[in-house]
Design an enzyme around this catalytic site. Structure first.
Site, PDB file in Angstrom:
ATOM      1  N   THR A  83       0.855  -1.181   0.000  1.00 28.51           N
ATOM      2  CA  THR A  83       0.000   0.000   0.000  1.00 28.51           C
ATOM      3  C   THR A  83       0.889   1.228   0.000  1.00 28.51           C
ATOM      4  O   THR A  83       1.950   1.217   0.633  1.00 28.51           O
ATOM      5  CB  THR A  83      -0.923   0.038   1.238  1.00 28.51           C
ATOM      6  OG1 THR A  83      -1.300   1.388   1.540  1.00 28.51           O
ATOM      7  CG2 THR A  83      -0.238  -0.523   2.460  1.00 28.51           C
ATOM      8  N   CYS A 198      -2.156   5.030  -5.290  1.00 29.33           N
ATOM      9  CA  CYS A 198      -2.864   4.130  -4.388  1.00 29.33           C
ATOM     10  C   CYS A 198      -2.930   2.793  -5.100  1.00 29.33           C
ATOM     11  O   CYS A 198      -3.237   2.742  -6.300  1.00 29.33           O
ATOM     12  CB  CYS A 198      -4.264   4.662  -4.078  1.00 29.33           C
ATOM     13  SG  CYS A 198      -5.283   3.487  -3.172  1.00 29.33           S
TER      14      CYS A 198
END
Length: 231
Positions: A83, A198
């Site tokens: 992430t 992202c």
């Protein structure tokens, strides 16, 4: 081949993409029946997201450090935080283990520099777009000048990530909104490329949607992890 320890589940939607990419890239590079040697700790993302939105980064850091130490103890030789946002805690995680952490922002920045562009539009969670842990690293270490959407754009991008992509929802209206936001930024800002900052955004948009370079941080990070594993 070194064993990679994955800190995943943030969200599992993109961790599943990491798992596929890591194995595909190893197969492409080594051939035959080879696949990646992986250990995965998958969080209950609700526990992480609660702490993110409450500003409890210290509490989130405790969770990540504990999981990272567990992966190292289990035999991981390198760490991958699956992430972008949780790289806010990358330094704390790295300090807690003796194995190297493969940083997503470094891998992405090297790809941007190699492409010869300098002013990427950064689409990401509100935390990544508004705080300095990611933009600052791109600027200070690599001389890049990332540009983020305006307030309305940031709200939209963030909402789509948490309310849709992290829950497996991929919608054409949201894709159009992302594409339109980049078009607006190109009209109003100095933007020469796009960082999909992202790891879920790769579910929604890609290079085929734009005529400027697009940097898929999920794939770039997976490539860097395989580079390490095979080194």
């Amino acid at each position: 081949m070194k064993t990679l320890g994955l800190l995943g589940g943030m969200s599992w939607e993109s961790t599943a993409i990491y798992y596929r990419l890591l194995n595909e890239i190893v197969r492409e590079r080594v051939g035959g029946l080879h696949s990646a040697k992986l250990l995965l700790y998958s969080f209950d993302f609700a526990e992480i997201a609660e702490r993110q939105h409450a500003g409890d980064w210290e509490g989130a850091g405790v969770l990540l450090v504990e999981a990272a130490r567990g992966l190292e103890a289990a035999g991981a030789q390198g760490l991958v935080i699956c992430t972008n946002t949780m790289h806010k805690l990358a330094d704390e995680v790295q300090a807690a283990v003796s194995i190297p952490l493969i940083h997503i922002a470094d891998a992405t920045a090297r790809a941007v520099v190699h492409a010869g562009v300098k002013h990427p539009a950064l689409l990401a969670t509100r935390f990544t777009m508004e705080q300095d842990f990611y933009k600052g690293r791109l600027a200070d270490k690599y001389g890049l000048q990332p540009v983020v959407p305006d307030q309305a754009g940031r709200d939209m991008v963030h909402r789509v990530i948490y309310d849709e992509l992290c829950q497996g929802v991929v919608s054409e209206p949201s894709k159009a909104a992302y594409v339109d936001e980049i078009a607006r930024m190109r009209r109003e800002e100095t933007v020469d490329s796009v960082i999909m900052g992202c790891t879920e955004i790769t579910m929604l948009i890609g290079q085929g949607d734009f005529d400027i370079p697009v940097f898929d941080t999920t794939r770039i990070h997976a490539e860097a992890a395989v580079d390490f594993a095979l080194s």
